[in-house]
Write a protein that holds these residues in place. Sequence first.
Motif, PDB file in Angstrom:
ATOM      1  N   ARG A 272      44.936  46.470  36.104  1.00  0.00           N
ATOM      2  CA  ARG A 272      43.856  47.466  36.049  1.00  0.00           C
ATOM      3  C   ARG A 272      43.336  47.806  37.445  1.00  0.00           C
ATOM      4  O   ARG A 272      42.830  48.905  37.668  1.00  0.00           O
TER       5      ARG A 272
ATOM      6  N   ALA B 131      43.667  42.039  34.942  1.00  0.00           N
ATOM      7  CA  ALA B 131      42.776  42.563  35.991  1.00  0.00           C
ATOM      8  C   ALA B 131      43.588  43.092  37.174  1.00  0.00           C
ATOM      9  O   ALA B 131      43.222  44.104  37.787  1.00  0.00           O
TER      10      ALA B 131
ATOM     11  N   GLU C  64      36.243  44.701  32.953  1.00  0.00           N
ATOM     12  CA  GLU C  64      37.085  44.391  31.776  1.00  0.00           C
ATOM     13  C   GLU C  64      37.452  42.900  31.761  1.00  0.00           C
ATOM     14  O   GLU C  64      37.536  42.280  30.692  1.00  0.00           O
ATOM     15  N   TYR C  65      37.672  42.325  32.936  1.00  0.00           N
ATOM     16  CA  TYR C  65      37.958  40.884  33.017  1.00  0.00           C
ATOM     17  C   TYR C  65      36.781  40.079  32.471  1.00  0.00           C
ATOM     18  O   TYR C  65      36.961  39.132  31.688  1.00  0.00           O
TER      19      TYR C  65
ATOM     20  N   GLU D 228      36.688  40.098  28.804  1.00  0.00           N
ATOM     21  CA  GLU D 228      37.709  39.236  28.195  1.00  0.00           C
ATOM     22  C   GLU D 228      37.364  37.752  28.393  1.00  0.00           C
ATOM     23  O   GLU D 228      37.615  36.930  27.511  1.00  0.00           O
TER      24      GLU D 228
ATOM     25  N   ALA E  45      38.299  47.014  36.772  1.00  0.00           N
ATOM     26  CA  ALA E  45      39.144  45.872  36.412  1.00  0.00           C
ATOM     27  C   ALA E  45      38.305  44.599  36.286  1.00  0.00           C
ATOM     28  O   ALA E  45      38.528  43.776  35.388  1.00  0.00           O
TER      29      ALA E  45
END
Lengths: 210, 210
Positions: A94, A91, B71-72, B75, B68
């Motif tokens: 990104r 993260a 996407e975290y 995941e 970011a």
Amino acid sequence: MELYGYYRSTSSYRVRIALALKGLDYQALPVNLLKGEQRGSDYLALNPQGRVPALRTDQGDLLLQSPAIIEYLEELQPQPALLPADPVGRARARAVAAIIGCDIHPLHNVSVLNRLRAAGQDEAQVNAWIGHWIGQGLAAVEQLIGDQGFCLGAEPGLADLYLIPQVYAAERFNIDLGGYPRIRRVVALAAEHPAFIVAHPSRQVDTPVQ
Amino acid sequence: MELYGYYRSTSSYRVRIALALKGLDYQALPVNLLKGEQRGSDYLALNPQGRVPALRTDQGDLLLQSPAIIEYLEELQPQPALLPADPVGRARARAVAAIIGCDIHPLHNVSVLNRLRAAGQDEAQVNAWIGHWIGQGLAAVEQLIGDQGFCLGAEPGLADLYLIPQVYAAERFNIDLGGYPRIRRVVALAAEHPAFIVAHPSRQVDTPVQ
């Protein structure tokens, strides 16, 4: 793979660095943005957004948008990794990429600057605009990257492949980088790194002969 | 988790949808952008970029930038998935997200519009600017999404959680969506979906009482 791009496009440059870091071969298919080829019917039939880069995979799929292409390359060939293994580290990388990819670069791409000019802004105003967004964004990046090595580690990764093309653009616009010692350290490291050297705008198939 | 955000910020709204789709609980920590709280010393000490959203993880890490953060979350809790399993499908979803997150939204956020006004652009010029970038971007999205269901499938995912907040912004700016029947179909579906309903700017803790 085939990469539609332009030597001086910073988003094409990002993807070239990712390909080089992973050692992936590709054929460069230049799209001359100065001649408006991105708005030609041939290219628009491929990519309705009329932008570069676009990546043709070995299976024939055409992928758009550098953030999506770079994540695809990471999934296609995980090593060497552009992102660390831990979710928080991923993260953080990104986030640097997004600051550059969302909050800096879109505000100074050619179409935006031309739109400002069409709205009556003179070159001094356009340059002040560019300097404002690059300065504000790089100041944030400077605070988020580390004190040694590349942006977020000893090896280059996602943050670096966004940062180096952004610095290239900043230098074209004569932005002073004196206030960003961490960024200048990363730039110096990248200047010696083979993947960044081969991806540089000065040595692409469509780079104009000086 | 704690989410620093603002009810009407489209990038905060994206993250709220992602949290709701995954059924993740969080505490909302409003940052009043109209009052300039994002530029206050307390918030800048947390987030040097002075923007929302920012997510505090259960371990205390502060994550910046909506791409970011999303996407975290994917995941952290992979199911229900925001992205399909195949790399090309993932790239297609991320491309729609990037068109909205890089090529539309950054050009009409409040700081950019205020900068245009400070450069002497009147409201008619500012509105023309907004309409140009939203129109160009949504036209590309319209061509890249599918003919039924949500943007890229029967279930909502990454492309949808970018698109719905962008359409909310477009409607605030009185952009005509008549030319985008696929986008209007997705908007109608989202209006009935619990995760999109709970994340809507009209029902946040910092939403002004009408």
